[in-house]
Write an enzyme that holds these catalytic residues in place. Sequence first.
Site, mmCIF file in Angstrom:
data_model
loop_
_atom_site.group_PDB
_atom_site.id
_atom_site.type_symbol
_atom_site.label_atom_id
_atom_site.label_comp_id
_atom_site.label_asym_id
_atom_site.label_seq_id
_atom_site.Cartn_x
_atom_site.Cartn_y
_atom_site.Cartn_z
ATOM 1 N N ARG A 222 6.353 2.359 -1.320
ATOM 2 C CA ARG A 222 6.518 3.143 -0.077
ATOM 3 C C ARG A 222 7.811 3.954 -0.143
ATOM 4 O O ARG A 222 7.847 5.121 0.226
ATOM 5 C CB ARG A 222 6.578 2.200 1.139
ATOM 6 C CG ARG A 222 5.234 1.762 1.646
ATOM 7 C CD ARG A 222 5.342 1.010 2.975
ATOM 8 N NE ARG A 222 5.752 -0.380 2.824
ATOM 9 C CZ ARG A 222 4.948 -1.378 2.439
ATOM 10 N NH1 ARG A 222 3.693 -1.137 2.167
ATOM 11 N NH2 ARG A 222 5.397 -2.616 2.345
ATOM 12 N N PHE A 238 -7.213 5.747 1.571
ATOM 13 C CA PHE A 238 -7.291 4.289 1.737
ATOM 14 C C PHE A 238 -6.001 3.829 2.434
ATOM 15 O O PHE A 238 -5.271 2.974 1.936
ATOM 16 C CB PHE A 238 -7.461 3.572 0.392
ATOM 17 C CG PHE A 238 -8.604 4.099 -0.437
ATOM 18 C CD1 PHE A 238 -9.907 3.669 -0.194
ATOM 19 C CD2 PHE A 238 -8.387 5.017 -1.453
ATOM 20 C CE1 PHE A 238 -10.978 4.145 -0.965
ATOM 21 C CE2 PHE A 238 -9.440 5.500 -2.219
ATOM 22 C CZ PHE A 238 -10.732 5.063 -1.986
ATOM 23 N N ASP A 260 -9.109 6.400 6.160
ATOM 24 C CA ASP A 260 -9.579 5.030 5.907
ATOM 25 C C ASP A 260 -10.926 4.874 6.611
ATOM 26 O O ASP A 260 -11.206 5.551 7.594
ATOM 27 C CB ASP A 260 -8.578 3.994 6.436
ATOM 28 C CG ASP A 260 -8.743 2.639 5.760
ATOM 29 O OD1 ASP A 260 -7.946 2.320 4.851
ATOM 30 O OD2 ASP A 260 -9.693 1.895 6.119
ATOM 31 N N SER A 261 -11.754 3.937 6.098
ATOM 32 C CA SER A 261 -13.058 3.740 6.723
ATOM 33 C C SER A 261 -12.998 2.736 7.869
ATOM 34 O O SER A 261 -13.987 2.530 8.562
ATOM 35 C CB SER A 261 -14.069 3.265 5.666
ATOM 36 O OG SER A 261 -13.549 2.126 5.022
ATOM 37 N N ASP A 307 -4.799 4.535 -2.880
ATOM 38 C CA ASP A 307 -4.586 3.086 -3.031
ATOM 39 C C ASP A 307 -5.871 2.343 -2.645
ATOM 40 O O ASP A 307 -5.929 1.691 -1.594
ATOM 41 C CB ASP A 307 -3.406 2.669 -2.132
ATOM 42 C CG ASP A 307 -3.052 1.201 -2.298
ATOM 43 O OD1 ASP A 307 -3.422 0.598 -3.321
ATOM 44 O OD2 ASP A 307 -2.385 0.654 -1.386
ATOM 45 N N CYS A 347 -5.353 -2.110 -7.993
ATOM 46 C CA CYS A 347 -4.894 -3.492 -7.790
ATOM 47 C C CYS A 347 -5.862 -4.466 -8.463
ATOM 48 O O CYS A 347 -5.810 -5.661 -8.210
ATOM 49 C CB CYS A 347 -4.731 -3.806 -6.306
ATOM 50 S SG CYS A 347 -6.250 -3.663 -5.377
HETATM 51 C C1 LIG Z 1 -5.627 -1.630 -0.753
HETATM 52 S S1 LIG Z 1 -5.949 -1.241 0.924
HETATM 53 C C2 LIG Z 1 -4.828 0.073 1.204
HETATM 54 C C3 LIG Z 1 -3.436 -0.389 1.558
HETATM 55 C C4 LIG Z 1 -2.521 0.678 2.082
HETATM 56 N N1 LIG Z 1 -2.382 1.773 1.145
HETATM 57 C C5 LIG Z 1 -1.172 0.090 2.441
HETATM 58 O O1 LIG Z 1 -0.219 0.303 1.676
HETATM 59 O O2 LIG Z 1 -1.083 -0.585 3.461
HETATM 60 C C6 LIG Z 1 -7.502 -0.460 0.823
HETATM 61 C C7 LIG Z 1 -8.005 0.202 2.118
HETATM 62 O O3 LIG Z 1 -9.173 0.947 1.759
HETATM 63 C C8 LIG Z 1 -10.068 0.938 2.855
HETATM 64 N N2 LIG Z 1 -11.381 1.309 2.272
HETATM 65 C C9 LIG Z 1 -12.159 0.573 1.451
HETATM 66 N N3 LIG Z 1 -13.214 1.304 1.026
HETATM 67 C C10 LIG Z 1 -13.079 2.538 1.579
HETATM 68 C C11 LIG Z 1 -13.829 3.746 1.513
HETATM 69 N N4 LIG Z 1 -14.912 3.820 0.744
HETATM 70 N N5 LIG Z 1 -13.382 4.794 2.217
HETATM 71 C C12 LIG Z 1 -12.293 4.720 2.979
HETATM 72 N N6 LIG Z 1 -11.522 3.611 3.067
HETATM 73 C C13 LIG Z 1 -11.911 2.546 2.387
HETATM 74 C C14 LIG Z 1 -9.949 -0.425 3.448
HETATM 75 O O4 LIG Z 1 -10.319 -0.360 4.820
HETATM 76 C C15 LIG Z 1 -8.442 -0.704 3.239
HETATM 77 O O5 LIG Z 1 -7.751 -0.358 4.400
#
Ligand SMILES: C[S@@+](CC[C@H](N)C(=O)[O-])C[C@H]1O[C@@H](n2cnc3c(N)ncnc32)[C@H](O)[C@@H]1O
Length: 403
Positions: A222, A238, A260-261, A307, A347
Amino acid sequence: MTTPALVLAPGRERSLERRHPWVFNGSVAEVVGGPGPGEPVAVRAADGRFLAWAAYSPASQISARACSWVEDERIDEAFLEGRVHRAVAARSYLDHRTDAVRLVFAESDGLPGVIVDRYGPFVVLQLSSAGAERWREPLTAVCGALPGVDGVYERSDVDARKREGLPPRRGVLAGAEPSADLLLHERAAWSEEDAGARSWSFGADVRHGHKTGFYLDQRASRRVVATLAAGRRTLDLFAYTGGFGVAAASGGASDVTCVDSSAPALSAARENLIRNGVTAQLVEADVFRYLRELRDRGESFDLVVADPPRLVSRAQDVNRGSRAYKDVNLLALKLLAPGGLLVTFSCSGLVGPDLFQKIVFGAALDARREVQVVGRLTQASDHPVLLSFPEGAYLKGLICRAA
Ligand SMILES: C[S@@+](CC[C@H](N)C(=O)[O-])C[C@H]1O[C@@H](n2cnc3c(N)ncnc32)[C@H](O)[C@@H]1O
């Protein structure tokens, strides 16, 4: 009474001798003394030589996880207390930078299957192996007695427990229950010179959020994103609760879009933006689809952070997951203005740094962009990697500049 033991097949002792903590069931020749799930067992070579103390996991492919290589050690409450205190002491350098810290990172801290995260006055335990399950009470007592702790909460609702034959568990273990509006604070100094100049606060939903409530592992990244963002039109893919979006906006991005979804994650992102005095556009969408929409609209960005969630969890998913990583990076690279930056993460532990770089290279070729790697990122330092346990290195990131 015989001390429970696992005797390895001939020639299978090498991995434990090299201090790798996992004993796979294919290596075990004999189980002696009828150990119960999670019970400490002495692991012995075929010739009877002591190798390690380990916690027995009868239902798992990993039959035992070693926690000590000292034969006269007793795996008891004092041992667990010592391990937790050692891990906490090793993180004391973080005290003045944040109040949300991973205090124990499982195998890397000599406590297989045990994660202990601290969010201000609350400690969250995540127990993912039979050994860790057996240690719940003593670990709760040790963590509850740490200075300034008001409550210990359990978030043992991870998939890994299924492989150990353990049901999901979640709830208060001791003391007070964390509220839904628990805040964590990070000092957001980009360098030692401006130490203390800025700080961020984020909400962490310890009871229902991802992981134990927040992506503590992205703390250092960050800060890096904040240093890169000045004047850049930024896309945070994401975004979850907007950690990178907040970083980019407070680093001076010209505008920020978080995608994000998950609607609840985006509503938490909205609150995080407000509490840090910055703004961003929030888009609830599937990233793969939305990137194509942006492409079709001819949009371009100067900084894209990607991410995604873990796209590869099992060895048989490596090919499919790699294609998904390539897809997102390809689409992101196509959106970058000349000189734009892509900060891209994986990850998935099963996608190593070399494979990840190859995937991004494949994306660059298909996007017809010349791309330089100008930086590499990894999990924050409170998620250390034990050299004898490289599996602990799961998060990798590349900072790429596209010509
Ligand atoms: C690894 S986390 C991201 C963490 C964030 N970058 C942080 O630092 O707090 C992955 C995120 O991707 C979202 N997600 C998963 N599949 C997705 C998709 N196809 N489209 C959009 N968001 C998605 C999940 O809801 C989740 O919030």
